[in-house]
Scaffold this motif. Structure first.
Motif, short mmCIF file in Angstrom:
data_model
loop_
_atom_site.label_atom_id
_atom_site.label_comp_id
_atom_site.label_asym_id
_atom_site.label_seq_id
_atom_site.Cartn_x
_atom_site.Cartn_y
_atom_site.Cartn_z
N GLU A 61 0.88 -1.12 0.03
CA GLU A 61 -0.22 -0.09 -0.05
C GLU A 61 0.82 1.25 0.14
OE1 GLU A 61 -3.11 1.99 2.98
OE2 GLU A 61 -3.18 -0.25 2.58
N GLU A 64 2.57 1.60 -3.45
CA GLU A 64 1.64 2.03 -4.26
C GLU A 64 1.25 3.55 -4.26
OE1 GLU A 64 -1.59 -0.17 -6.41
OE2 GLU A 64 -1.39 -1.68 -4.62
N LYS A 65 1.28 4.05 -3.04
CA LYS A 65 1.12 5.45 -2.96
C LYS A 65 2.27 6.17 -3.48
CE LYS A 65 -1.76 5.45 1.50
NZ LYS A 65 -1.80 5.64 2.67
N ARG A 68 1.78 6.24 -7.04
CA ARG A 68 0.66 7.32 -7.65
C ARG A 68 1.47 8.70 -7.83
NH1 ARG A 68 -2.59 5.82 -3.66
NH2 ARG A 68 -3.13 3.97 -4.81
N ARG A 69 2.36 9.09 -6.55
CA ARG A 69 2.93 10.35 -6.73
C ARG A 69 3.83 10.30 -7.79
NH1 ARG A 69 3.35 9.02 -1.10
NH2 ARG A 69 5.57 8.91 -1.41
N SER A 71 3.71 9.03 -10.81
CA SER A 71 3.18 8.88 -12.07
C SER A 71 2.80 10.31 -12.61
CB SER A 71 1.80 8.08 -11.92
OG SER A 71 0.61 8.95 -11.23
N ARG A 111 -0.70 0.48 -14.33
CA ARG A 111 -1.83 1.32 -13.62
C ARG A 111 -0.99 2.46 -13.30
NH1 ARG A 111 -2.49 -2.08 -8.84
NH2 ARG A 111 -3.54 -3.47 -10.10
N TYR A 112 0.17 2.82 -13.04
CA TYR A 112 0.88 4.00 -12.83
C TYR A 112 1.89 4.52 -13.83
CZ TYR A 112 -0.78 2.46 -8.33
OH TYR A 112 -1.52 1.93 -7.22
#
Length: 167
Positions: A61, A64-65, A68-69, A71, A111-112
Motif C-alpha cells: 500500500e 503504491e502511494k 501514484r505520486r 506517476s 496502472r501508474y
C-alpha cells in the motif's frame, strides 16, 4: 551535474565514475532527483529483496502511494539492482512466487505509467540513474535555450531596411 539524493536513502549511489556532485535533501518522493525539479523528477532505487518486500502486505500500500505520486512526474522510474532472471530464479528471501512478483511489477507499470527498469546489478542501476537524470537535464537545457532565443527574437526591434536588403 548536481544530483539530489533523498536523506532516507540508505545506500546512495556515489556517482564516483560520473561528473556529478551529490547533495542530500529530503525529497517528496523517490530517491534521486535534480535541484529545482524535485517535484517533477524522481528515480526510485530498489534492491531485489526490497522490491519483493514492497509487493506484500502494508508495504504494498505504501509503495503504491509512492508510485501514484511518481506517476505525475515528468521523469520517473524504478531502477532495480537485479534482472528479471534473478526474479525467475527466486534469488530473494520471500515466499512470494516469482510469477507473482513479475505480475505485480507489470501491473504497476500499466496502472501508474512508471517504468520499472531491470538494470542487472547495482552498477547498472547507478549508470541508468545517472544517464536518465543527465538526459532530462540536457532536454531542459535545450528547451531553455530555445525559449530564450524565441523571447529575444520577440523583443528585438524589427530589422532595418538596410539589414533586410543585405541579408
Amino acid at each position: 551535474m548536481r544530483i539530489v539524493v533523498d536523506t532516507r536513502e540508505q545506500r546512495p549511489f556515489p556517482f564516483a565514475k560520473y561528473e556529478a556532485t551529490v547533495e542530500r535533501a529530503a525529497l517528496p518522493t523517490a530517491d534521486y532527483s535534480l535541484p529545482g525539479f524535485e517535484d517533477r523528477v524522481g528515480i526510485e532505487r530498489k534492491e531485489l529483496g526490497d522490491l519483493v518486500g514492497c509487493l506484500m502486505g502494508a508495504n504494498r500500500e505504501r509503495f503504491e502511494k509512492e508510485l501514484r505520486r511518481l506517476s505525475a512526474y515528468d521523469l520517473k522510474a524504478v531502477v532495480i539492482e537485479a534482472s528479471m532472471r534473478d526474479v525467475a530464479d527466486g534469488l530473494y528471501r520471500s515466499e512470494m512466487k516469482p510469477h507473482a512478483v513479475l505480475q505485480s511489477v507489470l501491473a504497476f507499470q500499466v496502472r501508474y505509467a512508471v517504468p520499472f527498469l531491470w538494470c542487472g546489478d547495482r552498477s547498472g542501476a547507478e549508470y541508468t540513474t545517472f544517464w536518465l537524470l543527465a538526459k532530462y537535464a540536457r532536454e531542459i537545457e535545450e528547451r531553455m535555450k530555445a525559449l530564450t532565443k524565441a523571447q529575444a527574437k520577440a523583443n528585438a526591434p524589427p530589422p532595418s531596411r538596410a539589414e533586410l536588403t543585405t541579408a
